[in-house]
Design an enzyme around this catalytic site. Structure first.
Site, PDB file in Angstrom:
ATOM      1  CG  MET A  30      36.019 -11.569 -16.083  1.00 38.52           C
ATOM      2  SD  MET A  30      35.173 -10.925 -14.642  1.00 38.52           S
ATOM      3  CE  MET A  30      36.110 -11.692 -13.351  1.00 38.52           C
ATOM      4  CG  LEU A  33      44.240 -13.201 -20.971  1.00 36.51           C
ATOM      5  CD1 LEU A  33      44.417 -13.103 -22.489  1.00 36.51           C
ATOM      6  CD2 LEU A  33      42.912 -13.878 -20.639  1.00 36.51           C
ATOM      7  CB  ALA A  35      49.383 -21.369 -18.405  1.00 39.28           C
ATOM      8  CG  HIS A  37      42.643 -17.050 -19.078  1.00 43.43           C
ATOM      9  ND1 HIS A  37      43.391 -16.457 -18.096  1.00 43.43           N
ATOM     10  CD2 HIS A  37      41.360 -16.936 -18.700  1.00 43.43           C
ATOM     11  CE1 HIS A  37      42.590 -15.989 -17.155  1.00 43.43           C
ATOM     12  NE2 HIS A  37      41.355 -16.267 -17.488  1.00 43.43           N
ATOM     13  CG  ASP A 150      35.946 -19.797 -12.076  1.00 39.31           C
ATOM     14  OD1 ASP A 150      35.943 -19.388 -10.908  1.00 39.31           O
ATOM     15  OD2 ASP A 150      36.756 -19.394 -12.931  1.00 39.31           O
ATOM     16  CB  SER A 185      43.697 -17.900  -9.696  1.00 40.25           C
ATOM     17  OG  SER A 185      42.938 -16.753  -9.370  1.00 40.25           O
TER      18      SER A 185
HETATM   19  O1  PAF Z   1      35.179 -16.932 -15.512  1.00 43.66           O
HETATM   20  C1  PAF Z   1      35.267 -15.749 -15.835  1.00 43.66           C
HETATM   21  O2  PAF Z   1      36.332 -15.239 -16.179  1.00 43.66           O
HETATM   22  C2  PAF Z   1      34.023 -14.889 -15.828  1.00 43.66           C
HETATM   23  O3  PAF Z   1      33.201 -15.219 -14.756  1.00 43.66           O
HETATM   24  C3  PAF Z   1      33.247 -14.890 -17.154  1.00 43.66           C
HETATM   25  C4  PAF Z   1      32.710 -16.277 -17.476  1.00 43.66           C
HETATM   26  C5  PAF Z   1      34.151 -14.410 -18.270  1.00 43.66           C
HETATM   27  C6  PAF Z   1      32.046 -13.947 -17.060  1.00 43.66           C
HETATM   28  O4  PAF Z   1      32.443 -12.641 -16.770  1.00 43.66           O
END
Ligand code: PAF
Length: 279
Positions: A30, A33, A35, A37, A150, A185
């Site tokens: 989403m 971004l 580190a 990601h 997550d 996060s």
């Molecule tokens: O983890 C996330 O960033 C979101 O929940 C995802 C998996 C991209 C879905 O929108």
């Protein structure tokens, strides 16, 4: 990096890649971004010929409109980050590209959706599965990368993939932490300096559980954790739980293997989650 904003344009590019028999790694995000990601992108680059990232702040997974509104959207910075790390393709759709106004989504997430994050964010996992299913249908990825932070989301997506028998391999990648332990996060930017210090209580609590998991009874471990949060201003513990890492069933037996500790707390207006494997 190639950037596509429409499904039709992305699809044309994907057909070419499939023709060339390229393997595809998908990193759905989403945006905002960090580190964490980047570690997913790097892993995907290592495992696949082509890495595709998506940035889409998915409205259906937010149960509070205020949370959706304040979700960070630093798109230009995100594009530069992805370019620097060598991501091949970015899919950056507008909301109308992903949703029609009349749409409904009937996938039954099952009991797991009412637990932990699901209990605190009603409808959240329904929205997550709705968008992830769309992305998986659009992008024929060999592998898809998600962060362990997550963790419940990862299990929900695993169920989705099994249910629809989607041919994508899912990878759960380790949590990336600041040197003091705070899990990265996109929401951390909302924390003031004082709140950021208080946020360390989440990882400290998990570490404490991990270090004492085989020496203290479960009830004591959890009680100690809850007590640590008592009387701390601006911090509200939502849950601290020890669960089976495959099913999320509560662990009741002392020293049971295959366990994960999961925590969520509000620090000021910012809701943070974290988890740690106990084996
Ligand atoms: O983890 C996330 O960033 C979101 O929940 C995802 C998996 C991209 C879905 O929108």
């Amino acid at each position: 990096m190639e950037i596509f904003t429409t499904k039709i344009a992305l699809n044309q590019r994907l057909l070419k890649l499939l023709n060339e028999q390229k393997t595809i790694g998908l990193v759905p995000t989403m945006g905002a971004l960090h580190a964490g990601h980047l570690s997913l992108i790097k892993k995907s680059k290592n495992d696949n010929d082509i890495t595709i990232a998506t940035i889409f702040v998915n409205p259906t997974q937010f149960n509070k409109p205020s949370d959706l509104l304040k979700y960070p959207r630093p798109t230009q910075a995100d594009v530069s980050i992805l370019e620097n790390v060598g991501c091949d393709i970015l899919f950056l759709p507008a909301e109308t590209e992903m949703y029609s106004s009349t749409e409904t989504w009937h996938y039954n997430v099952g009991a797991i959706a009412n637990e932990l994050e699901g209990a605190h964010r009603p409808g959240h996992f329904k929205g997550v599965t709705q968008i992830v299913y769309k992305l998986f249908s659009l992008i024929p990825a060999d592998r898809a990368y998600f962060g362990q932070k997550d963790f419940q989301q990862f299990l929900v997506i695993k169920q989705l993939v099994a249910y629809f028998k989607l041919g994508v391999e899912l990878l759960c990648c380790p949590i990336i932490r600041e040197t003091d332990g705070l899990a990265l996060s996109s929401r951390n930017i909302h924390l003031s300096e004082t709140q950021r210090k208080k946020a360390l209580l989440l990882s400290a609590t998990l570490n404490n559980i991990k270090n004492n998991y085989t020496t203290l009874p479960l009830a004591d471990l959890l009680q100690k954790a809850k007590t640590a949060f008592k009387g701390i201003s601006d911090v509200k513990l939502d849950y601290i739980e020890i669960r089976d890492k495959d099913t999320l069933a509560p662990i009741v037996q002392y020293k049971t293997p295959n366990a994960v500790a999961l925590i969520a707390a509000e620090v000021g207006d910012t809701r943070l989650i974290d988890n740690m494997m106990l084996d």
